[in-house]
Write an enzyme that holds these catalytic residues in place. Structure first.
Site, PDB file in Angstrom:
ATOM      1  N   LYS A 174      -1.466  -2.313  -9.113  1.00 34.21           N
ATOM      2  CA  LYS A 174      -2.140  -3.075  -8.071  1.00 34.21           C
ATOM      3  C   LYS A 174      -3.412  -2.355  -7.624  1.00 34.21           C
ATOM      4  O   LYS A 174      -3.379  -1.182  -7.302  1.00 34.21           O
ATOM      5  CB  LYS A 174      -1.191  -3.276  -6.881  1.00 34.21           C
ATOM      6  CG  LYS A 174       0.088  -4.018  -7.245  1.00 34.21           C
ATOM      7  CD  LYS A 174       1.011  -4.194  -6.058  1.00 34.21           C
ATOM      8  CE  LYS A 174       1.452  -2.889  -5.446  1.00 34.21           C
ATOM      9  NZ  LYS A 174       2.506  -3.055  -4.421  1.00 34.21           N
ATOM     10  N   THR A 206      -3.355  -6.563   6.617  1.00 34.25           N
ATOM     11  CA  THR A 206      -2.760  -6.500   5.274  1.00 34.25           C
ATOM     12  C   THR A 206      -1.398  -5.818   5.291  1.00 34.25           C
ATOM     13  O   THR A 206      -0.903  -5.379   4.253  1.00 34.25           O
ATOM     14  CB  THR A 206      -3.694  -5.738   4.314  1.00 34.25           C
ATOM     15  OG1 THR A 206      -3.961  -4.431   4.851  1.00 34.25           O
ATOM     16  CG2 THR A 206      -5.005  -6.486   4.110  1.00 34.25           C
ATOM     17  N   GLY A 208       2.267  -5.267   4.860  1.00 39.09           N
ATOM     18  CA  GLY A 208       3.294  -5.941   4.082  1.00 39.09           C
ATOM     19  C   GLY A 208       2.830  -6.582   2.794  1.00 39.09           C
ATOM     20  O   GLY A 208       3.591  -7.321   2.157  1.00 39.09           O
ATOM     21  N   THR A 209       1.611  -6.301   2.367  1.00 40.21           N
ATOM     22  CA  THR A 209       1.115  -6.947   1.149  1.00 40.21           C
ATOM     23  C   THR A 209       1.941  -6.567  -0.081  1.00 40.21           C
ATOM     24  O   THR A 209       2.264  -7.414  -0.917  1.00 40.21           O
ATOM     25  CB  THR A 209      -0.363  -6.605   0.894  1.00 40.21           C
ATOM     26  OG1 THR A 209      -0.545  -5.184   1.012  1.00 40.21           O
ATOM     27  CG2 THR A 209      -1.271  -7.315   1.874  1.00 40.21           C
ATOM     28  N   GLY A 210       2.285  -5.271  -0.207  1.00 38.13           N
ATOM     29  CA  GLY A 210       3.059  -4.839  -1.369  1.00 38.13           C
ATOM     30  C   GLY A 210       4.444  -5.451  -1.392  1.00 38.13           C
ATOM     31  O   GLY A 210       4.923  -5.911  -2.438  1.00 38.13           O
ATOM     32  N   CYS A 211       5.105  -5.468  -0.227  1.00 45.62           N
ATOM     33  CA  CYS A 211       6.431  -6.083  -0.125  1.00 45.62           C
ATOM     34  C   CYS A 211       6.355  -7.562  -0.486  1.00 45.62           C
ATOM     35  O   CYS A 211       7.195  -8.095  -1.228  1.00 45.62           O
ATOM     36  CB  CYS A 211       6.977  -5.942   1.296  1.00 45.62           C
ATOM     37  SG  CYS A 211       7.091  -4.251   1.914  1.00 45.62           S
TER      38      CYS A 211
END
Length: 267
Positions: A174, A206, A208-211
């Protein structure tokens, strides 16, 4: 039957990341969400104020309860907290023939560390080989490999290949921590590299974007999509959630993305 996905992760009391973000994402994408909580965090959009680990025995009991009754079609792994929790999760997944999306959560958006450095070896040895797809951001990939973060697409590809050699079937590198007007993710599989790009959005919201991205991939896999399609759809969903994030007005720090941007209007 409605597709079911299971998230195994930490709880975010602020609601923007972790278990809460995963369940919102599953719901927004038409998937029933089950959960195994690995840790409690006291956090908001500005900081993590406290972390309390769930015992390995309780993690194992939650997993057994879910798998004994629910027809889980995909699993998403997020914050695991430590080596003992990682071992419990690995044991619970042993012999489980469903796709596993592994988001190697190490540091919160606020900068607070969520995975002790001494647990990295357990993560590499026990869970990477179980992953259908590993979804690290650039600092996480560097931590797993013991090197500097990638500074170009070429380096992202090289690090993704190095991570895939550690066991996961595929790696999604990512590029959100990168620079430039374009944000690029690279999906590295045995068949090659798939490039996904989007204009870099300017927002502080942003959290929590990865979750959210990894949960969206798990939702796609639970619905029977092939991995490249699941990743592409998750990528598009996240871009929409980021674009609508500023309209939420949640918190005074780095606010969450809008998981239900396509379902209900802001306000």
């Amino acid at each position: 039957m409605v597709p079911i996905a299971l998230t195994i992760a930490g709880s975010d009391s602020g609601g923007g990341a972790g278990i809460q973000a995963d369940l919102k994402t599953f719901s927004a994408l038409g998937v029933y969400g089950a959960s195994v909580i690995t840790a409690l965090t006291a956090q908001n959009t500005r900081s993590v104020r406290g972390i309390e680990a769930v015992s390995p025995a309780m993690i194992a009991a939650q997993m057994a309860a879910v798998f004994d009754d629910l027809a889980v079609r995909a699993v998403k792994l997020g914050m695991l907290g430590g080596a003992e929790a990682i071992a419990a999760v690995a044991a619970g997944l042993s012999g489980c023939a469903v796709p596993v999306v592994l988001d190697p959560v190490m540091v919160a958006k606020s900068g607070d560390r969520l995975l002790p450095e001494e647990a990295l070896a357990a993560l590499r040895a026990l869970l990477l080989p179980m992953a259908t797809v590993l979804t690290p951001n650039l600092p996480e990939a560097a931590d797993l490999l013991g090197c500097a973060p990638a500074r170009s697409e070429a380096e992202m590809g090289e690090q993704g290949q190095a991570l895939r050699a550690l066991g996961p079937q595929a790696v999604l590198m990512k590029g959100g921590h990168g620079a430039g007007a374009e944000c690029v993710d690279l999906l590295i599989t045995a068949e090659g590299i798939i490039r996904l790009s989007a204009p870099r959005q300017v927002t502080r919201n942003t959290h929590g974007t990865g979750c959210t991205l990894s949960a969206a991939i798990a939702a796609g896999l639970a619905r029977g999509l092939a991995l490249p399609e699941a990743v592409a759809r998750a990528h598009g969903y996240l871009q929409g959630a980021i674009a609508a994030a500023d309209g939420l007005g949640v918190g005074t720090g780095q606010g969450p993305v809008h998981h239900f941007h396509a379902v209900w209007a802001n306000g």
